[in-house]
Structures are given as structure tokens and as C-alpha cells.
Design a protein around this motif. Structure first.
Motif, PDB file in Angstrom:
ATOM      1  N   HIS A  92      18.773  56.417  61.176  1.00 41.22           N
ATOM      2  CA  HIS A  92      19.631  56.294  60.000  1.00 41.22           C
ATOM      3  C   HIS A  92      20.239  54.899  59.919  1.00 41.22           C
ATOM      4  O   HIS A  92      20.280  54.300  58.851  1.00 41.22           O
ATOM      5  CB  HIS A  92      20.724  57.365  60.033  1.00 41.22           C
ATOM      6  CG  HIS A  92      21.689  57.265  58.904  1.00 41.22           C
ATOM      7  ND1 HIS A  92      21.369  57.631  57.617  1.00 41.22           N
ATOM      8  CD2 HIS A  92      22.964  56.809  58.855  1.00 41.22           C
ATOM      9  CE1 HIS A  92      22.402  57.407  56.829  1.00 41.22           C
ATOM     10  NE2 HIS A  92      23.389  56.913  57.552  1.00 41.22           N
ATOM     11  N   VAL A  93      20.691  54.379  61.043  1.00 42.25           N
ATOM     12  CA  VAL A  93      21.276  53.040  61.079  1.00 42.25           C
ATOM     13  C   VAL A  93      20.224  52.006  60.695  1.00 42.25           C
ATOM     14  O   VAL A  93      20.481  51.119  59.879  1.00 42.25           O
ATOM     15  CB  VAL A  93      21.881  52.725  62.468  1.00 42.25           C
ATOM     16  CG1 VAL A  93      22.236  51.255  62.597  1.00 42.25           C
ATOM     17  CG2 VAL A  93      23.089  53.594  62.724  1.00 42.25           C
ATOM     18  N   SER A 140      17.523  52.457  58.891  1.00 37.41           N
ATOM     19  CA  SER A 140      17.238  52.614  57.463  1.00 37.41           C
ATOM     20  C   SER A 140      18.316  51.951  56.624  1.00 37.41           C
ATOM     21  O   SER A 140      18.010  51.258  55.648  1.00 37.41           O
ATOM     22  CB  SER A 140      17.128  54.093  57.098  1.00 37.41           C
ATOM     23  OG  SER A 140      16.006  54.676  57.702  1.00 37.41           O
ATOM     24  N   ALA A 141      19.568  52.147  57.004  1.00 39.71           N
ATOM     25  CA  ALA A 141      20.677  51.530  56.267  1.00 39.71           C
ATOM     26  C   ALA A 141      20.597  50.006  56.342  1.00 39.71           C
ATOM     27  O   ALA A 141      20.826  49.314  55.343  1.00 39.71           O
ATOM     28  CB  ALA A 141      22.011  52.028  56.815  1.00 39.71           C
ATOM     29  N   GLU A 142      20.241  49.474  57.516  1.00 36.79           N
ATOM     30  CA  GLU A 142      20.123  48.027  57.671  1.00 36.79           C
ATOM     31  C   GLU A 142      18.956  47.480  56.844  1.00 36.79           C
ATOM     32  O   GLU A 142      19.064  46.404  56.255  1.00 36.79           O
ATOM     33  CB  GLU A 142      19.953  47.672  59.139  1.00 36.79           C
ATOM     34  CG  GLU A 142      21.205  47.913  59.961  1.00 36.79           C
ATOM     35  CD  GLU A 142      20.990  47.732  61.458  1.00 36.79           C
ATOM     36  OE1 GLU A 142      19.840  47.512  61.894  1.00 36.79           O
ATOM     37  OE2 GLU A 142      21.982  47.821  62.194  1.00 36.79           O
ATOM     38  N   GLU A 158      20.061  47.522  53.216  1.00 33.77           N
ATOM     39  CA  GLU A 158      21.050  46.464  52.990  1.00 33.77           C
ATOM     40  C   GLU A 158      20.368  45.096  52.893  1.00 33.77           C
ATOM     41  O   GLU A 158      20.685  44.283  52.028  1.00 33.77           O
ATOM     42  CB  GLU A 158      22.073  46.468  54.125  1.00 33.77           C
ATOM     43  CG  GLU A 158      23.162  45.438  53.971  1.00 33.77           C
ATOM     44  CD  GLU A 158      24.143  45.468  55.131  1.00 33.77           C
ATOM     45  OE1 GLU A 158      24.581  44.376  55.533  1.00 33.77           O
ATOM     46  OE2 GLU A 158      24.455  46.563  55.633  1.00 33.77           O
ATOM     47  N   ALA A 180      12.819  54.523  53.893  1.00 39.56           N
ATOM     48  CA  ALA A 180      14.282  54.534  53.763  1.00 39.56           C
ATOM     49  C   ALA A 180      14.695  54.859  52.333  1.00 39.56           C
ATOM     50  O   ALA A 180      15.634  55.630  52.114  1.00 39.56           O
ATOM     51  CB  ALA A 180      14.860  53.187  54.198  1.00 39.56           C
ATOM     52  N   SER A 190      16.910  58.225  51.084  1.00 36.10           N
ATOM     53  CA  SER A 190      18.306  57.864  50.831  1.00 36.10           C
ATOM     54  C   SER A 190      18.696  58.235  49.413  1.00 36.10           C
ATOM     55  O   SER A 190      17.885  58.680  48.613  1.00 36.10           O
ATOM     56  CB  SER A 190      18.517  56.368  51.047  1.00 36.10           C
ATOM     57  OG  SER A 190      18.039  55.646  49.936  1.00 36.10           O
ATOM     58  N   CYS A 197      19.823  55.929  47.335  1.00 37.19           N
ATOM     59  CA  CYS A 197      19.959  54.657  46.622  1.00 37.19           C
ATOM     60  C   CYS A 197      19.415  54.792  45.200  1.00 37.19           C
ATOM     61  O   CYS A 197      18.638  55.689  44.890  1.00 37.19           O
ATOM     62  CB  CYS A 197      19.250  53.530  47.368  1.00 37.19           C
ATOM     63  SG  CYS A 197      17.472  53.622  47.346  1.00 37.19           S
TER      64      CYS A 197
END
Length: 86
Positions: free
Chosen positions: A13-14, A16-18, A21, A55, A59, A61
């Protein structure tokens, strides 16, 4: 002797978030360079964009931003055509 450990759900998850971003940050500039991707994530652009699609698909998004990222990846020939959003 080395051992491999599967990534935990939280580390995935981290990551994917990075990745998301990074994509959003670099989108106005035509995306990060292959070198930027490698330095940041330690992977090549094809693997990065494959992970980015994963991701995006998992997500919440904006699909508009997601379509822009995918179009950018395809236009720069950094993502094979078979990679698309769900």
C-alpha cells in the motif's frame, strides 16, 4: 544465504501510494525520466508503469488523472499497449 520475504499488504500500500504520488507530481512535466524512476524506485520504466496501473486500479484516485498518466506512458513508449485500466 539470502531469504526473500513477500511484501506485506501495508508495504504494498505504501509503495502504491508513493508510485501514485510520483506520477501526479511529474505529470505536468511529461512524467519522470527513466533515471528519476530508477533512482526513486530501483526499477525500470516498464515495471514502474505496470505497478502504476495496478496502483491506479486498486486506489480511489481520479480516473481522469489515471487516464492522463496512462496516455503519457503510452505516448512516451514506456508502457506496452496491452497495459490498460480496468
Amino acid at each position: 544465504m539470502s531469504s526473500t520475504h513477500p511484501k506485506s499488504a501495508s508495504s504494498t500500500h505504501v509503495e502504491s501510494a508513493e508510485i501514485l504520488e510520483f506520477a501526479v507530481k511529474w505529470l505536468p512535466f511529461g512524467g519522470g525520466s527513466d533515471e528519476d524512476i530508477f533512482v526513486r524506485f530501483g526499477i525500470g520504466p516498464e515495471e514502474y508503469f505496470s505497478r502504476l496501473i495496478e496502483a491506479i486500479n486498486t486506489s480511489s484516485c481520479s480516473k481522469i488523472d489515471a487516464q492522463q498518466v496512462i496516455a503519457l506512458a503510452h505516448s512516451r513508449r514506456r508502457l506496452p499497449p496491452e497495459h490498460t485500466l480496468m
